[in-house]
Design a protein around this motif. Structure first.
Motif, short mmCIF file in Angstrom:
data_model
loop_
_atom_site.label_atom_id
_atom_site.label_comp_id
_atom_site.label_asym_id
_atom_site.label_seq_id
_atom_site.Cartn_x
_atom_site.Cartn_y
_atom_site.Cartn_z
N VAL A 59 0.86 -1.18 0.00
CA VAL A 59 0.00 0.00 0.00
C VAL A 59 0.90 1.23 0.00
O VAL A 59 1.76 1.37 0.87
CB VAL A 59 -0.92 0.02 1.24
N PHE A 60 0.71 2.07 -0.99
CA PHE A 60 1.49 3.30 -1.11
C PHE A 60 0.58 4.51 -0.92
O PHE A 60 -0.58 4.47 -1.31
CB PHE A 60 2.16 3.37 -2.48
N PRO A 61 1.10 5.60 -0.35
CA PRO A 61 0.28 6.80 -0.18
C PRO A 61 -0.04 7.40 -1.55
O PRO A 61 0.69 7.17 -2.52
CB PRO A 61 1.16 7.73 0.65
N PRO A 62 -1.11 8.18 -1.61
CA PRO A 62 -1.45 8.83 -2.88
C PRO A 62 -0.30 9.73 -3.33
O PRO A 62 0.36 10.35 -2.51
CB PRO A 62 -2.70 9.66 -2.57
N ARG A 63 -0.07 9.78 -4.64
CA ARG A 63 0.98 10.64 -5.19
C ARG A 63 0.40 12.02 -5.46
O ARG A 63 -0.73 12.15 -5.90
CB ARG A 63 1.51 10.05 -6.49
N THR A 64 1.23 13.05 -5.22
CA THR A 64 0.82 14.42 -5.53
C THR A 64 1.96 15.12 -6.24
O THR A 64 3.12 14.74 -6.12
CB THR A 64 0.46 15.20 -4.24
N ASP A 65 1.61 16.19 -6.98
CA ASP A 65 2.66 16.99 -7.62
C ASP A 65 3.13 18.06 -6.64
O ASP A 65 2.71 18.08 -5.47
CB ASP A 65 2.16 17.58 -8.95
N ALA A 66 4.00 18.95 -7.08
CA ALA A 66 4.58 19.98 -6.20
C ALA A 66 3.51 20.89 -5.60
O ALA A 66 3.68 21.43 -4.50
CB ALA A 66 5.61 20.80 -6.95
N ALA A 67 2.38 21.05 -6.30
CA ALA A 67 1.30 21.90 -5.80
C ALA A 67 0.32 21.12 -4.92
O ALA A 67 -0.66 21.68 -4.45
CB ALA A 67 0.56 22.54 -6.97
N GLY A 68 0.58 19.84 -4.71
CA GLY A 68 -0.30 19.03 -3.87
C GLY A 68 -1.47 18.41 -4.59
O GLY A 68 -2.35 17.82 -3.97
#
Length: 101
Positions: free
Chosen positions: A48-57
């Protein structure tokens, strides 16, 4: 992979997976959590991996690929299946078991 002893609990299934496969890591280097979905003939184990976000979240899609691992309740054998949704991964495992029976 060659079985040791068949697992009788989800915890034993996770230990089998940890002993036979590299432990997936989070971006910070800590081990990823392994979840287990028990079904009648096996245990589906997956990271299980945390959700990915870009630099702006903003949320980003997960990269393609990866695998889940099924541990047979009968033999302890491990088999990798594609990183499909749980029920689809189990259905593929069943199909392969039936074909090899």
């Amino acid at each position: 992979m060659t079985p040791e002893a068949p697992p009788t609990t989800p915890t034993q299934a996770v230990e089998i997976v940890r002993s036979r496969y590299a432990q997936p890591k989070l971006p910070d280097g800590t081990p990823a959590e392994l979840k287990v979905h028990e079904f009648d003939i096996g245990y589906l184990v997956f990271a299980v991996f945390p959700p990915r976000t870009d630099a702006a979240g903003r949320p980003q899609p997960s990269p393609p690929g990866g695998a889940k691992i099924v541990v047979s309740k009968e033999t302890g054998e491990t088999v990798t299946v594609p990183n499909y949704p749980t029920e689809k991964a189990i259905a593929l495992y069943r199909k392969n078991v039936e074909r090899n029976a």
